[in-house]
Scaffold this active site. Structure first.
Site, PDB file in Angstrom:
ATOM      1  N   THR A  32     -24.464 -43.528  53.570  1.00  0.00           N
ATOM      2  CA  THR A  32     -23.017 -43.256  53.558  1.00  0.00           C
ATOM      3  C   THR A  32     -22.714 -42.158  52.546  1.00  0.00           C
ATOM      4  OG1 THR A  32     -22.587 -45.551  54.122  1.00  0.00           O
ATOM      5  CG2 THR A  32     -20.764 -44.337  53.126  1.00  0.00           C
ATOM      6  N   THR A  35     -23.434 -36.335  51.902  1.00  0.00           N
ATOM      7  CA  THR A  35     -24.796 -35.881  52.211  1.00  0.00           C
ATOM      8  C   THR A  35     -25.331 -36.646  53.419  1.00  0.00           C
ATOM      9  OG1 THR A  35     -25.016 -35.738  49.798  1.00  0.00           O
ATOM     10  CG2 THR A  35     -26.961 -35.202  51.100  1.00  0.00           C
ATOM     11  N   ASP A  88     -25.800 -40.986  43.713  1.00  0.00           N
ATOM     12  CA  ASP A  88     -24.946 -40.360  42.700  1.00  0.00           C
ATOM     13  C   ASP A  88     -25.771 -39.852  41.521  1.00  0.00           C
ATOM     14  OD1 ASP A  88     -22.373 -40.926  44.017  1.00  0.00           O
ATOM     15  OD2 ASP A  88     -23.057 -42.983  43.773  1.00  0.00           O
ATOM     16  N   LYS A  98     -26.100 -45.626  42.947  1.00  0.00           N
ATOM     17  CA  LYS A  98     -25.416 -45.389  44.210  1.00  0.00           C
ATOM     18  C   LYS A  98     -24.098 -46.163  44.211  1.00  0.00           C
ATOM     19  CE  LYS A  98     -27.534 -45.542  48.062  1.00  0.00           C
ATOM     20  NZ  LYS A  98     -26.582 -44.461  48.406  1.00  0.00           N
ATOM     21  N   GLY A 101     -19.332 -44.023  46.938  1.00  0.00           N
ATOM     22  CA  GLY A 101     -18.499 -44.200  48.128  1.00  0.00           C
ATOM     23  C   GLY A 101     -18.166 -45.656  48.406  1.00  0.00           C
ATOM     24  N   GLU A 107     -25.749 -50.654  51.592  1.00  0.00           N
ATOM     25  CA  GLU A 107     -26.826 -49.680  51.354  1.00  0.00           C
ATOM     26  C   GLU A 107     -28.059 -50.393  50.788  1.00  0.00           C
ATOM     27  OE1 GLU A 107     -24.776 -46.896  48.845  1.00  0.00           O
ATOM     28  OE2 GLU A 107     -23.997 -45.780  50.536  1.00  0.00           O
ATOM     29  N   LYS A 125     -27.693 -33.952  40.584  1.00  0.00           N
ATOM     30  CA  LYS A 125     -27.751 -35.416  40.433  1.00  0.00           C
ATOM     31  C   LYS A 125     -29.022 -35.928  39.748  1.00  0.00           C
ATOM     32  CE  LYS A 125     -24.548 -36.246  44.163  1.00  0.00           C
ATOM     33  NZ  LYS A 125     -24.348 -36.756  45.521  1.00  0.00           N
TER      34      LYS A 125
HETATM   35  C1  5RP Z   1     -22.012 -44.221  48.855  1.00  0.00           C
HETATM   36  C2  5RP Z   1     -23.164 -43.653  48.112  1.00  0.00           C
HETATM   37  C3  5RP Z   1     -23.441 -42.213  48.295  1.00  0.00           C
HETATM   38  O1  5RP Z   1     -24.750 -42.064  48.729  1.00  0.00           O
HETATM   39  C4  5RP Z   1     -23.259 -41.500  46.984  1.00  0.00           C
HETATM   40  O2  5RP Z   1     -21.969 -41.768  46.496  1.00  0.00           O
HETATM   41  C5  5RP Z   1     -23.442 -39.990  47.151  1.00  0.00           C
HETATM   42  O3  5RP Z   1     -22.412 -39.473  47.923  1.00  0.00           O
HETATM   43  P1  5RP Z   1     -22.342 -37.953  48.338  1.00  0.00           P
HETATM   44  O4  5RP Z   1     -23.491 -37.682  49.233  1.00  0.00           O
HETATM   45  O5  5RP Z   1     -21.000 -37.807  49.019  1.00  0.00           O
HETATM   46  O6  5RP Z   1     -22.406 -37.108  47.082  1.00  0.00           O
HETATM   47  O7  5RP Z   1     -23.868 -44.315  47.387  1.00  0.00           O
HETATM   48  O8  5RP Z   1     -21.775 -45.552  48.500  1.00  0.00           O
END
Ligand code: 5RP
Length: 221
Positions: A32, A35, A88, A98, A101, A107, A125
């Site tokens: 999610t 990316t 993250d 993580k 989101g 996940e 990151k």
């Molecule tokens: C969602 C996540 C995402 O993988 C994480 O927040 C990275 O998001 P992005 O790819 O938008 O930077 O853990 O719960």
């Protein structure tokens, strides 16, 4: 290359990385976030090479279905060949934070059942020590105060994610001010607080590979 272009490049690299792992009956776990969304879009090009997917959020399931990629319930599949998701933060041991989101629990479940976990991030990151990004914790709503007090006692600064409900109907506390030097230990300690559903440390089950989108191309950690 800007950050979005790096995310797109690393998502494409993930498709190329997982393609040799897939057979006609394989299931792909899909994460999610922005990316992961680029990954979903790139995955459509090889959708005839595997059976279908399981998704770590309602949003990702919708995106997959819109691209006519089959989505199964996790309980209806036998195993998941590979899980691809963003993060993250990642340290050099492939342990992750993580949940930015808010999809951390699903996940972590998909990661737990997957044979391989390929994490896709942009170069910003990578960290030496996890914790600059606030650690998300999914909490049963009535336990919010209790969990916040326990986290304070651990030295963290928990903040309620206003106006957000997880796909599981729970709330998120984002914990600031943690310098996470023992990720596995902290993951377990937080999970032991009554009312915690899950926390965003992926240390007991780290990634198997981290693909990093950089300005000069994709690198593997
Ligand atoms: C969602 C996540 C995402 O993988 C994480 O927040 C990275 O998001 P992005 O790819 O938008 O930077 O853990 O719960």
């Amino acid at each position: 290359m800007n950050q979005d272009e790096m995310k797109q490049a690393v998502a494409q690299a993930a498709v190329e990385t997982i393609e040799p792992m897939l057979q006609d009956d394989s299931i792909v776990g899909v994460g999610t976030g922005s990316t992961a969304n680029y990954f979903i879009d790139a995955l459509a090009a090889i959708k005839h090479k595997f059976d279908g997917t399981v998704a770590s959020s309602i949003a990702s399931a919708e995106r997959l279905k819109n691209l006519h990629i089959p989505v199964f319930e996790l309980n209806s599949v036998f195993d998941v060949a590979v899980y691809v998701d963003g993060a993250d933060e990642s340290n050099h041991q492939l342990q992750l934070i993580k949940g930015g989101g808010g999809a951390l629990t699903r996940e972590k479940i998909v990661a737990a059942v997957s044979e391989q976990f390929v994490c896709i991030i942009d170069a910003s990151k990578i960290v030496d020590v996890l914790g600059t990004f606030p650690l998300p914790i999914e909490v049963i709503p009535m336990a919010r105060g209790h969990v916040a007090r326990e986290v304070l006692a651990l030295g963290g600064d928990p903040r309620y994610r206003q106006g957000f409900t997880t796909d599981n109907g729970n709330i998120i506390l984002d914990v600031y001010q943690l310098e996470i030097r023992s990720p596995e230990e902290l993951e377990q300690t937080i999970n032991n607080i009554t009312g915690v559903v899950c926390n965003g440390l992926f240390a007991a089950r780290p990634a198997n590979q981290v693909l990093i989108g950089t300005a000069t191309g994709v690198q593997t950690l």
